[in-house]
Design a protein around this motif. Structure first.
Motif, PDB file in Angstrom:
ATOM      1  N   THR A  16      49.248  15.895   9.255  1.00  0.00           N
ATOM      2  CA  THR A  16      48.675  17.226   9.084  1.00  0.00           C
ATOM      3  C   THR A  16      48.810  17.681   7.637  1.00  0.00           C
ATOM      4  OG1 THR A  16      48.793  19.552   9.811  1.00  0.00           O
ATOM      5  CG2 THR A  16      50.855  18.341   9.756  1.00  0.00           C
ATOM      6  N   GLY A  17      47.721  18.202   7.073  1.00  0.00           N
ATOM      7  CA  GLY A  17      47.760  18.843   5.767  1.00  0.00           C
ATOM      8  C   GLY A  17      48.377  18.021   4.658  1.00  0.00           C
ATOM      9  N   GLY A  18      48.060  16.725   4.596  1.00  0.00           N
ATOM     10  CA  GLY A  18      48.610  15.867   3.563  1.00  0.00           C
ATOM     11  C   GLY A  18      50.043  15.433   3.794  1.00  0.00           C
ATOM     12  N   LEU A  19      50.560  15.692   4.995  1.00  0.00           N
ATOM     13  CA  LEU A  19      51.946  15.377   5.332  1.00  0.00           C
ATOM     14  C   LEU A  19      51.979  14.515   6.592  1.00  0.00           C
ATOM     15  CD1 LEU A  19      54.822  16.315   4.292  1.00  0.00           C
ATOM     16  CD2 LEU A  19      54.762  17.976   6.169  1.00  0.00           C
ATOM     17  N   VAL A  20      52.907  13.551   6.629  1.00  0.00           N
ATOM     18  CA  VAL A  20      53.200  12.792   7.837  1.00  0.00           C
ATOM     19  C   VAL A  20      54.620  13.140   8.249  1.00  0.00           C
ATOM     20  CG1 VAL A  20      53.502  10.502   8.853  1.00  0.00           C
ATOM     21  CG2 VAL A  20      51.639  10.907   7.238  1.00  0.00           C
ATOM     22  N   VAL A  21      54.777  13.699   9.452  1.00  0.00           N
ATOM     23  CA  VAL A  21      56.096  14.106   9.935  1.00  0.00           C
ATOM     24  C   VAL A  21      56.547  13.093  10.987  1.00  0.00           C
ATOM     25  CG1 VAL A  21      57.457  15.946  10.985  1.00  0.00           C
ATOM     26  CG2 VAL A  21      55.515  16.513   9.508  1.00  0.00           C
ATOM     27  N   VAL A  22      57.714  12.501  10.762  1.00  0.00           N
ATOM     28  CA  VAL A  22      58.229  11.418  11.597  1.00  0.00           C
ATOM     29  C   VAL A  22      59.639  11.758  12.056  1.00  0.00           C
ATOM     30  CG1 VAL A  22      58.859   8.975  11.665  1.00  0.00           C
ATOM     31  CG2 VAL A  22      56.853   9.709  10.363  1.00  0.00           C
ATOM     32  N   ARG A  23      59.902  11.600  13.360  1.00  0.00           N
ATOM     33  CA  ARG A  23      61.246  11.779  13.894  1.00  0.00           C
ATOM     34  C   ARG A  23      61.875  10.414  14.136  1.00  0.00           C
ATOM     35  NH1 ARG A  23      61.922  16.322  18.476  1.00  0.00           N
ATOM     36  NH2 ARG A  23      64.085  15.893  17.888  1.00  0.00           N
ATOM     37  N   SER A  24      63.069  10.207  13.625  1.00  0.00           N
ATOM     38  CA  SER A  24      63.816   8.990  13.947  1.00  0.00           C
ATOM     39  C   SER A  24      64.792   9.310  15.076  1.00  0.00           C
ATOM     40  CB  SER A  24      64.544   8.449  12.718  1.00  0.00           C
ATOM     41  OG  SER A  24      65.496   9.375  12.239  1.00  0.00           O
ATOM     42  N   ASN A  25      65.315   8.259  15.704  1.00  0.00           N
ATOM     43  CA  ASN A  25      66.093   8.452  16.915  1.00  0.00           C
ATOM     44  C   ASN A  25      67.552   8.797  16.642  1.00  0.00           C
ATOM     45  OD1 ASN A  25      65.773   8.581  19.696  1.00  0.00           O
ATOM     46  ND2 ASN A  25      66.765   6.599  20.016  1.00  0.00           N
ATOM     47  N   ASP A  26      67.890   9.117  15.405  1.00  0.00           N
ATOM     48  CA  ASP A  26      69.254   9.525  15.075  1.00  0.00           C
ATOM     49  C   ASP A  26      69.350  11.010  14.753  1.00  0.00           C
ATOM     50  OD1 ASP A  26      67.935   9.592  12.665  1.00  0.00           O
ATOM     51  OD2 ASP A  26      69.208   8.127  11.662  1.00  0.00           O
ATOM     52  N   GLY A  27      68.299  11.773  15.088  1.00  0.00           N
ATOM     53  CA  GLY A  27      68.326  13.210  14.893  1.00  0.00           C
ATOM     54  C   GLY A  27      67.651  13.697  13.627  1.00  0.00           C
ATOM     55  N   ARG A  28      67.162  12.790  12.788  1.00  0.00           N
ATOM     56  CA  ARG A  28      66.531  13.187  11.531  1.00  0.00           C
ATOM     57  C   ARG A  28      65.012  13.287  11.678  1.00  0.00           C
ATOM     58  NH1 ARG A  28      70.604   9.406   9.826  1.00  0.00           N
ATOM     59  NH2 ARG A  28      72.180  10.430   8.538  1.00  0.00           N
ATOM     60  N   THR A  29      64.432  14.228  10.927  1.00  0.00           N
ATOM     61  CA  THR A  29      62.979  14.384  10.850  1.00  0.00           C
ATOM     62  C   THR A  29      62.580  14.295   9.386  1.00  0.00           C
ATOM     63  OG1 THR A  29      62.927  15.785  12.819  1.00  0.00           O
ATOM     64  CG2 THR A  29      61.024  15.884  11.350  1.00  0.00           C
ATOM     65  N   PHE A  30      61.560  13.480   9.096  1.00  0.00           N
ATOM     66  CA  PHE A  30      61.147  13.209   7.723  1.00  0.00           C
ATOM     67  C   PHE A  30      59.754  13.756   7.469  1.00  0.00           C
ATOM     68  CE2 PHE A  30      64.217  10.087   9.004  1.00  0.00           C
ATOM     69  CZ  PHE A  30      65.017   9.881   7.890  1.00  0.00           C
ATOM     70  N   GLY A  31      59.590  14.400   6.317  1.00  0.00           N
ATOM     71  CA  GLY A  31      58.271  14.773   5.839  1.00  0.00           C
ATOM     72  C   GLY A  31      57.850  13.802   4.755  1.00  0.00           C
ATOM     73  N   LEU A  32      56.804  13.016   5.016  1.00  0.00           N
ATOM     74  CA  LEU A  32      56.346  11.981   4.095  1.00  0.00           C
ATOM     75  C   LEU A  32      54.993  12.369   3.509  1.00  0.00           C
ATOM     76  CD1 LEU A  32      57.092   8.856   6.358  1.00  0.00           C
ATOM     77  CD2 LEU A  32      58.641   9.971   4.719  1.00  0.00           C
ATOM     78  N   ASP A  33      54.770  11.978   2.270  1.00  0.00           N
ATOM     79  CA  ASP A  33      53.480  12.214   1.633  1.00  0.00           C
ATOM     80  C   ASP A  33      52.440  11.313   2.293  1.00  0.00           C
ATOM     81  OD1 ASP A  33      51.231  12.057  -0.254  1.00  0.00           O
ATOM     82  OD2 ASP A  33      52.565  13.102  -1.637  1.00  0.00           O
ATOM     83  N   ALA A  34      51.360  11.888   2.801  1.00  0.00           N
ATOM     84  CA  ALA A  34      50.335  11.105   3.497  1.00  0.00           C
ATOM     85  C   ALA A  34      49.629  10.132   2.572  1.00  0.00           C
ATOM     86  CB  ALA A  34      49.316  12.037   4.153  1.00  0.00           C
ATOM     87  N   ALA A  35      49.675  10.359   1.272  1.00  0.00           N
ATOM     88  CA  ALA A  35      48.972   9.482   0.336  1.00  0.00           C
ATOM     89  C   ALA A  35      49.686   8.158   0.126  1.00  0.00           C
ATOM     90  CB  ALA A  35      48.803  10.195  -1.009  1.00  0.00           C
ATOM     91  N   ASP A  36      51.025   8.172   0.075  1.00  0.00           N
ATOM     92  CA  ASP A  36      51.741   6.937  -0.249  1.00  0.00           C
ATOM     93  C   ASP A  36      53.018   6.715   0.560  1.00  0.00           C
ATOM     94  OD1 ASP A  36      53.457   8.843  -1.316  1.00  0.00           O
ATOM     95  OD2 ASP A  36      53.084   8.279  -3.402  1.00  0.00           O
ATOM     96  N   GLY A  37      53.359   7.623   1.476  1.00  0.00           N
ATOM     97  CA  GLY A  37      54.543   7.458   2.308  1.00  0.00           C
ATOM     98  C   GLY A  37      55.840   7.864   1.647  1.00  0.00           C
TER      99      GLY A  37
END
Length: 406
Positions: free
Chosen positions: A169-190
């Motif tokens: 969404t909106g140039g962002l990739v939001v990913v949840r890992s199974n250890d409780g962390r959530t990451f906001g990644l740049d959609a252009a290059d990760g």
């Protein structure tokens, strides 16, 4: 053997709502905990599949709620062989097929109270938007593909297994890992833009709710029964609201996971807890608008005047969107471990643990139709395309498409 026993116990808990170890293995309770028998439907609607296909190995051993993703005229799916496929939504024909994870790189995942070593492979469902298809792996890899061609755009790594659908969404990739962390990644290059870290309780339902977006926020459900709003720009917490209190004598009784889909309205979000609570929350303040003693493992469907969900006993509820009042309920699908519902025309559709799909009239809750994909559980939410076609995927890898009933 311990892992196998724990998985069996957890599955029985989800299907029956039992709270003690004694209940899991009591033969006296077997019949009472079985799925309700399906009754004949008077004048059923026609719900024949337009097409079906097997995708290869599913992920039945992982117990994940796999689901397809839709963008335009294409459907995006994955399997346990490490393949991501784009299919034509009208025919099921393959548009492209990419082998996503062939690194063999060892990773890890958190299972209850310990960390386990695992092999590479896919462990979640693809997320798609803005021409990008993103999926996570058991070794913590996140891979992005061009939605038109299947060409790999980038890959990066997070800190643990990814079993939820990434949000694009909106140039962002939001990913949840199974250890409780959530990451906001740049959609252009990760590349990593932000990370939100939160601890996990000792025991939870296998899975995490997928992140959803609305009004500049990312909404996440957590295993402790809470919903958190993060600012999309920097991942900082804006507010937090408890849906259900994780109370009980032991970890099993305290399970209050918010794992099903959260629905976002104009000025409110709606979330349901495994503990049996559903809440409407003001999006700007996090203040509860109403709370209802009905909730379960799955999420909700949102319509103009109501929300629809199935509770942990398998009772389907239609609640007034603005005050939580019950409009109707339907209990003929008891103990069938119903999925999050999907809306298809004038019907709400649930999958169940025996591979059936059930069409229920939104207006009054009557069961109108039924079809079986195969003799394998449907755990992931059925998805509906803009043309009204509904897609359901079993955990053994069979995908079927159903046109909107007339």
């Amino acid at each position: 053997m311990l892992l196998r026993t724990l998985l069996i116990a957890l599955m029985l808990t989800l299907a029956t709502g039992c709270a003690t170890v004694k209940d899991w293995f009591s033969s006296d309770k077997n019949k009472a905990s079985e799925p309700a028998e399906l009754v004949e439907i008077a004048s059923p609607i026609a719900v024949d599949a337009a097409w079906s296909r097997n995708l290869g190995d599913g992920q039945e051993k992982l117990g994940l709620r796999q689901r397809p993703a839709i963008e335009g005229e294409r459907l995006f799916v994955s399997n346990d062989d490490g393949r991501v496929l784009a299919l034509d939504i009208n025919t099921g024909d393959t548009v492209w097929d990419s082998e996503a994870v062939k690194t063999g790189k060892e990773g890890s995942r958190v299972f209850f109270w310990r960390r386990e070593k695992i092999d590479a492979g896919l462990s979640g469902s693809p997320g798609v938007a803005d021409g990008l298809v993103v999926i996570g792996g058991r070794n913590g890899e996140v891979i992005a593909f061009d939605a038109d061609t299947g060409t790999e755009r980038w890959r990066t790594a997070v800190t643990s297994e990814v079993i939820t659908t990434p949000l694009v969404t909106g140039g962002l990739v939001v990913v949840r890992s199974n250890d409780g962390r959530t990451f906001g990644l740049d959609a252009a290059d990760g590349s990593r833009k932000w990370v939100f870290d939160r601890g996990l309780p000792g025991l939870g339902v296998r899975g995490n709710g997928s992140p959803v977006a609305g009004s500049g926020f990312i909404y996440l459900g957590y295993d402790d029964g809470s919903v958190i709003a993060l600012r999309m720009a920097d991942g900082q917490r804006a507010w937090e609201q408890l849906i259900a209190q994780p109370e009980g004598r032991n970890d099993l009784e305290r399970m209050a996971d918010v794992d099903g889909e959260i629905q976002v309205g104009i000025d409110a979000i709606y979330a349901s807890s495994y503990k049996g609570q559903t809440m409407a929350i003001d999006t700007s303040t996090g203040r509860p608008l109403w709370n209802r003693d009905a909730g379960g493992y799955g999420g909700l469907a949102l319509l103009g005047d109501r929300v629809i969900l199935a509770d942990s006993a398998g009772t389907v509820w239609a609640l007034d969107r603005y005050n939580g009042t019950a409009l109707w309920k339907q209990d003929v699908l008891a103990r069938r471990q119903l999925t999050t519902p999907a809306i298809q025309g004038e019907f709400v559709v649930f999958g169940d643990l025996e591979g059936y799909l059930h069409w229920i009239r939104i207006a009054d809750g009557t069961v109108a139709g039924r079809a079986r994909v195969e003799r394998a559980p449907i755990l992931g939410t059925p998805q509906v395309a803009a043309n009204g076609m509904l897609f359901a995927l079993t955990n053994e890898g069979k995908l079927s498409a159903f046109p909107q009933p007339n």
